[in-house]
Design a protein around this motif. Structure first.
Motif, PDB file in Angstrom:
ATOM      1  N   THR A   1      -5.578  -1.146   6.251  1.00  0.00           N
ATOM      2  CA  THR A   1      -5.196  -1.348   7.137  1.00  0.00           C
ATOM      3  C   THR A   1      -5.853  -2.385   8.535  1.00  0.00           C
ATOM      4  O   THR A   1      -5.216  -3.604   8.735  1.00  0.00           O
ATOM      5  N   LEU A   2      -6.693  -1.819   9.132  1.00  0.00           N
ATOM      6  CA  LEU A   2      -7.244  -1.990   9.834  1.00  0.00           C
ATOM      7  C   LEU A   2      -8.209  -3.273  10.132  1.00  0.00           C
ATOM      8  O   LEU A   2      -8.485  -4.151  10.606  1.00  0.00           O
ATOM      9  N   LEU A   3      -8.440  -3.005   8.668  1.00  0.00           N
ATOM     10  CA  LEU A   3     -10.224  -4.413   8.028  1.00  0.00           C
ATOM     11  C   LEU A   3      -8.867  -6.143   8.059  1.00  0.00           C
ATOM     12  O   LEU A   3      -9.641  -6.738   8.814  1.00  0.00           O
ATOM     13  N   LEU A   4      -7.561  -5.336   7.439  1.00  0.00           N
ATOM     14  CA  LEU A   4      -7.078  -6.384   7.555  1.00  0.00           C
ATOM     15  C   LEU A   4      -6.488  -7.045   8.890  1.00  0.00           C
ATOM     16  O   LEU A   4      -6.570  -8.418   9.051  1.00  0.00           O
TER      17      LEU A   4
ATOM     18  N   VAL B   1      -2.180   3.863  10.247  1.00  0.00           N
ATOM     19  CA  VAL B   1      -3.133   4.160  10.148  1.00  0.00           C
ATOM     20  C   VAL B   1      -3.088   5.955   9.252  1.00  0.00           C
ATOM     21  O   VAL B   1      -3.966   6.393   8.002  1.00  0.00           O
ATOM     22  N   LEU B   2      -2.158   6.524  10.022  1.00  0.00           N
ATOM     23  CA  LEU B   2      -1.596   7.446   9.277  1.00  0.00           C
ATOM     24  C   LEU B   2      -0.308   7.464   8.808  1.00  0.00           C
ATOM     25  O   LEU B   2       0.517   6.891   9.557  1.00  0.00           O
ATOM     26  N   PRO B   3       0.186   8.193   7.883  1.00  0.00           N
ATOM     27  CA  PRO B   3       1.382   8.555   7.698  1.00  0.00           C
ATOM     28  C   PRO B   3       2.094   9.499   8.386  1.00  0.00           C
ATOM     29  O   PRO B   3       1.985  10.221   8.763  1.00  0.00           O
ATOM     30  N   SER B   4       3.866   8.642   8.163  1.00  0.00           N
ATOM     31  CA  SER B   4       4.275   9.281   9.180  1.00  0.00           C
ATOM     32  C   SER B   4       4.844  10.866   9.041  1.00  0.00           C
ATOM     33  O   SER B   4       4.616  11.929   9.985  1.00  0.00           O
TER      34      SER B   4
ATOM     35  N   ALA C   1      -4.042   8.786   2.926  1.00  0.00           N
ATOM     36  CA  ALA C   1      -4.621   8.192   3.805  1.00  0.00           C
ATOM     37  C   ALA C   1      -5.751   7.362   5.053  1.00  0.00           C
ATOM     38  O   ALA C   1      -4.969   6.305   5.005  1.00  0.00           O
ATOM     39  N   LEU C   2      -6.505   8.036   5.765  1.00  0.00           N
ATOM     40  CA  LEU C   2      -7.097   7.290   5.561  1.00  0.00           C
ATOM     41  C   LEU C   2      -7.964   6.219   5.538  1.00  0.00           C
ATOM     42  O   LEU C   2      -8.686   5.367   5.666  1.00  0.00           O
ATOM     43  N   VAL C   3      -7.510   6.177   4.134  1.00  0.00           N
ATOM     44  CA  VAL C   3      -8.730   5.184   3.026  1.00  0.00           C
ATOM     45  C   VAL C   3      -7.716   3.666   3.586  1.00  0.00           C
ATOM     46  O   VAL C   3      -7.893   3.187   3.513  1.00  0.00           O
ATOM     47  N   LEU C   4      -6.083   4.474   2.607  1.00  0.00           N
ATOM     48  CA  LEU C   4      -5.292   2.809   3.068  1.00  0.00           C
ATOM     49  C   LEU C   4      -5.135   2.440   4.686  1.00  0.00           C
ATOM     50  O   LEU C   4      -5.378   1.946   4.838  1.00  0.00           O
TER      51      LEU C   4
ATOM     52  N   LEU D   1       0.744  -1.301  -0.119  1.00  0.00           N
ATOM     53  CA  LEU D   1       0.368   0.045   0.159  1.00  0.00           C
ATOM     54  C   LEU D   1       0.919   1.385   0.275  1.00  0.00           C
ATOM     55  O   LEU D   1       0.599   2.369  -0.630  1.00  0.00           O
ATOM     56  N   ALA D   2       1.916   1.582   0.670  1.00  0.00           N
ATOM     57  CA  ALA D   2       2.730   2.462   0.908  1.00  0.00           C
ATOM     58  C   ALA D   2       4.126   2.625  -0.169  1.00  0.00           C
ATOM     59  O   ALA D   2       4.522   2.721   0.204  1.00  0.00           O
ATOM     60  N   ALA D   3       3.521   1.944  -0.967  1.00  0.00           N
ATOM     61  CA  ALA D   3       4.752   1.645  -2.201  1.00  0.00           C
ATOM     62  C   ALA D   3       5.542   2.739  -2.227  1.00  0.00           C
ATOM     63  O   ALA D   3       4.365   3.389  -2.954  1.00  0.00           O
TER      64      ALA D   3
END
Lengths: 353, 609
Positions: free
Chosen positions: B263-266, B405-408, B256-259, B218-220
């Motif tokens: 992640t949380l779902l997974l 959940v949020l990028p750095s 970012a929230l979508v990503l 996801l963060a690629a």
């Protein structure tokens, strides 16, 4: 297991100790009432070290923080409530306009104010002042266009003339100051207060065609490397970058001189609002922008000083080259108010993908 | 109040740490992000849906978002397949030169990001060695054949197996060989043994590394940017651009929230799957895993061939980076080593520049402190979360995943916006301009990964060990110290090493939070590549990378290498007692065996110890 523990503890201790020993400036630095913290995007390639040394001789103690243009801006905005920096320099008008708008800059008129064209800096206040001028250009590989008249004569040629399509490089990310100046130059030609974000449809169409017919840049591969490789024949560049890269990649390039002129970037200097060392900071600004230091800076780093008093002793070649470009008439206040929205729109609608 | 909650509250230690943890979570994970999100979505107080409208109307944003999800999904399959293969080849099957192979496969642990991608373009790119070779055979081939989704997936699959190397190897070593022998005596085929005995034991670790792989996909950033070409760009570059543009941060945060939600779902799905199974096959007196010979000669040959081909694929890119660090930018761009000479100038420049060594020291300091603090916190927290499952611990566990959940970049912004003025949770002090703020950001950023891996490690310890210790009269703390801790220490060491090396070249967080006088390496590298001046920036990045690889290797050696000697002796002693043909001993992640070896002994001695 005890061995594992011991090893782990030893590793961490060693590393922590190493880190502790490596902080020699603890106690000095920003805590020192006289050391100024200077944020700049214009101190790489030894410029920062030179500045620190020369400033030291003149009695200014400096801590120079080297960051990219956008990063300097973001830090200053984020630290607005409790500033760490005392002085910032190197960013262009657009960034400084935004910083001024956000009230990050303090008012100060340097001792050398009457030696610079005030119009190059803050047109309506006393928040930032010009130090160095630099044209942003369209350059092309001379070998690709040996005959006169073959090369593009202006930016729109790239996308309107068939022969340049898929030959020129376009940026893939819009955060860079040079890229933003190029786009500002193109969009400013189509200023229309009725249009979207102050730009007429023709301007947006131009930007769309520019990206559509260009070759996207490749991360970590320089434009000049790709020209040397024959992948592209033209792209954007700034003055001092052209000279160094020609030498580095062993190719000859030429800058296009459009009738409308080129965006002339003017690096500025400003006092950070709320600094606790305003006195020392003002003294530093007086010293750095003065004729003597600006001339030395020019000779050392091939730049054209904004200070007229410095011209006599400056690098004549750099000044002459800079002056050979017509400056495009760009309303920087207008651009600064809209640039963020422009790049957002381009990012969402026009970048290739 | 549930029974688990009551039991948890009976322990004063748990209560005290719980309160401290809740303060930390609120102060550094919830509050700053809430301040930042409010600033971003409702700067004037009224919530705006501008970001959603802009993004859904943008074909480019939607394409990139879809590509990110496709990439993440594909990688969870490809990385797991490759990762399991290399772990089996180096740890489970008898393959000649497994020690050497392991070194090659382990290169992904010490280099990554945009430099790893450049390494692969030296081999497969337009001027790459393999491409030139292919062009001689197929003159009609497009020199840019290695681009688009295929290239991104290939490179990210190869560079994504580091977690498997560390954690799956560790989990594999914990399998009781007696179970395998029993199955074999019952006539199970090697394939059946692998499928029904070995892989199920690896499940918790596989789940954990799957989450990491998915997140990585996801963060690629680097691989799609360099190799994706026009048709395969992902969303992270866009997020980074938007977070750097003060007016567009709502777009960055929305994406970012979508990503993050994905992640949380997974995580929720995997947590549920993990909760439903039993995953250990460690008996009370485990026998060390013995390597399995592949009986079928053709299969054996094929496995050897594949293992060595992969070895080359892994090893050549980092080797080329080392080689190219001794050349200039023009040579690097053309990929033609014959053209330019070799020089030590790059190294001289980096090492003699007065300012060059300092960023290294600062980065090593931050990385070491962060690794130490995070592991100290999470060793205990992960245990509590794993032991007590109730509404409170489940909530806390999800809260601890906020950094995923949020990028750095956005988290850093939140910290700086929030703590540049005096705030109550930190005793009305100002944190900007202190060295601590960056450390806080690093610590929070490393919590989810550390927690995940430690929880997986605790999960694979059979409850019977602890029960035995309790029955024999050992107290909770004593049991933890003498029984559980030794079993998770190898994983803890691996996590710490990864945390340490992962922070050395951080840029996104440091650029906002670093103390102006203590700038870490990531900023120095970024400044070198910014290319605004005369320097031979590309070559300099390579020099920095080679030095980073050296530091990372040193860190890995400290964690694994130091013990490989003792591990070797121990496992020899152990195997000599049982059988003459013990497993060849690990070179790199050998703490795994060294750490598990005393298991039985510790358990037995617990009551008297």
């Amino acid at each position: 297991m005890r061995r594992t523990l011991t090893a782990a503890v030893a590793t961490l201790l060693t590393a922590t100790l190493a880190a502790g020993c490596g902080s020699p400036s603890g106690g000095s630095g920003s805590d020192d009432p006289e050391t100024l913290v200077v944020y700049s995007n214009s101190v790489s390639d030894g410029r920062g070290d030179w500045l620190k040394k020369e400033a030291g001789k003149a009695g200014h103690s400096l801590q120079v923080v080297d960051l990219g243009g956008g990063d300097v801006q973001n830090r200053l905005l984020a630290e607005k409530a409790n500033p760490v920096a005392d002085v910032t320099f190197g960013l262009n008008n657009v960034y400084f306009e935004k910083l001024k708008e956000a009230e990050v800059l303090g008012a100060y008129t340097p001792a050398w104010a009457d030696q610079v064209d005030a119009a190059l800096g803050d047109a309506t206040g006393k928040r930032f002042w010009p130090i160095v001028r630099e044209p942003v250009m369209l350059v092309h590989d001379k070998a690709a266009y040996p005959e006169k008249g073959q090369a593009p004569a202006d930016w729109p040629d790239l996308w309107t003339k068939e022969e340049f399509r898929k030959k020129y490089e376009v940026p893939t990310e819009l955060g860079g100051a040079t890229t933003q100046m190029v786009l500002s130059g193109i969009l400013s030609r189509h200023r229309d207060d009725q249009g979207d974000l102050g730009v007429g449809q023709a301007g947006w169409d131009a930007v769309e065609s520019y990206f559509e017919h260009g070759v996207p840049s490749v991360t970590n591969t320089d434009l000049y490397a790709r020209m040397a490789d024959g992948k592209v024949t033209a792209g954007q560049m700034w003055l001092s970058g052209k000279a160094t890269r020609e030498e580095q990649y062993k190719i000859r390039t030429e800058a296009v001189r459009p009738e409308t002129g080129v965006p002339m970037v003017v690096q500025q200097i400003g006092l950070v609002n709320g600094t606790k060392k305003a006195g020392a900071a003002k003294k530093f600004i007086d010293w750095f922008g003065g004729a003597e230091v600006q001339a030395a800076w020019s000779r050392e780093f091939h730049t054209a000083p904004a200070n007229k008093g410095a011209l006599a002793k400056a690098d004549a070649g750099a000044v002459e080259e800079t002056d050979s470009f017509t400056e495009q008439d760009i309303d920087w206040t207008f651009v600064a108010a809209r640039l963020d929205r422009w790049t957002e729109k381009i990012e969402l609608e026009y970048l290739p993908n | 109040m549930s029974r688990s909650l009551r039991a948890m509250l009976r322990s004063p230690l748990v209560v005290v740490t719980g309160v401290a943890l809740l303060w930390f979570v609120f102060t550094f994970m919830i509050y700053p992000n809430a301040v930042m999100l409010k600033e971003v979505f409702a700067p004037q107080g009224a919530f705006s849906t501008r970001a959603f409208e802009k993004l859904t109307a943008s074909e480019r944003a939607m394409d990139s978002l879809r590509n990110s999800f496709v990439l993440a999904a594909v990688l969870t399959v490809t990385v797991n397949v490759l990762g399991v293969f290399i772990v089996l080849v180096t740890r489970y099957f008898t393959v000649r030169g497994a020690r050497l192979l392991r070194l090659g496969y382990a290169t992904t642990l010490v280099y990554g990001g945009v430099v790893a991608v450049s390494g692969y373009t030296f081999v497969y790119g337009e001027n790459g060695f393999v491409t030139r070779l292919l062009l001689q055979v197929f003159p009609g081939l497009d020199p840019a054949w290695f681009s688009g989704m295929l290239a991104v997936v290939v490179v990210m699959t190869l560079t994504g197996t580091g977690y498997h190397m560390l954690f799956l190897s560790s989990a594999l070593a914990r399998i009781d060989h007696q179970t395998i022998e029993a199955a074999q005596q019952l006539g199970a085929s090697p394939w059946r043994v692998l499928r029904t005995i070995v892989l199920p034991v690896l499940k918790p670790t596989l789940f954990a590394v799957t989450v990491l792989t998915f997140l990585g996909g996801l963060a690629a950033f680097a691989a799609p940017q360099v190799l994706g070409g026009r048709e395969f760009q992902t969303i992270t570059p866009m997020i980074l651009t938007f977070s750097g543009n003060p007016g567009s941060r709502d777009l960055a945060a929305t994406l970012a929230l979508v990503l993050g939600l994905a992640t949380l779902l997974l995580l929720a799905v995997l947590n549920r799957l993990q909760a439903g199974g039993t995953y250990f096959s460690v008996s009370k007196v485990p026998t060390a895993l013995k390597k399995q010979r592949i009986g079928h000669p053709v299969a054996n040959g094929a496995v050897h061939l594949a293992a060595y081909a992969l070895f080359l694929v892994y090893l050549i890119p980092p080797l080329l980076i080392v080689v190219f660090s001794f050349t200039d930018a023009a040579t690097i761009a053309s990929g033609d080593l014959g053209a330019g000479g070799f020089t030590l100038d790059n190294y001289r420049r980096v090492l003699t520049d007065a300012a060059a060594y300092r960023p290294f020291v600062v980065s090593v300091g931050y990385a070491a402190v962060t690794a130490a603090v995070v592991i100290a916190m999470m060793l205990f927290v992960a245990r509590v979360l794993q032991k007590f499952v109730n509404a409170v611990t489940i909530t806390v566990e999800y809260l601890l995943h906020i950094p995923w959940v949020l990028p750095s970049t956005l988290t850093a912004l939140g910290l700086i916006i929030t703590y540049s003025v005096p705030r109550l949770p930190v005793g009305e002090t100002v944190l900007t301009g202190t060295v601590g703020l960056l450390a806080v950001a690093y610590i929070t950023a490393k919590i989810p990964f550390t927690l995940r891996m430690l929880k997986a490690a605790y999960a694979s310890i059979p409850a019977s060990l602890e029960e035995a210790a309790t029955l024999l009269g050992a107290g909770t703390l004593h049991t933890y110290r003498r029984v559980l801790l030794p079993l998770v220490l190898p994983a803890a060491a691996a996590v710490s090493a990864l945390n340490f090396t992962g922070l050395l070249d951080d840029y996104d967080t440091a650029v906002f939070l670093a103390h102006p006088l203590h700038q870490p390496l990531g900023i120095a590298i970024q400044n070198a590549t910014r290319g605004e001046g005369a320097s031979d920036a590309t070559a300099l990045t390579f020099v920095y990378t080679v030095l980073l690889m050296a530091i990372s290797t040193l860190a890995m050696w400290f964690v694994y290498g130091r013990n490989s000697g003792t591990g070797e002796r121990r496992s020899r002693l152990r195997t000599r007692g049982r059988t003459r043909t013990g497993p060849p001993v690990a070179v790199l992640p050998d703490t795994v065996t060294a750490g598990t070896a005393p298991t039985a002994r510790t358990t037995q001695t617990a009551p008297t110890g």
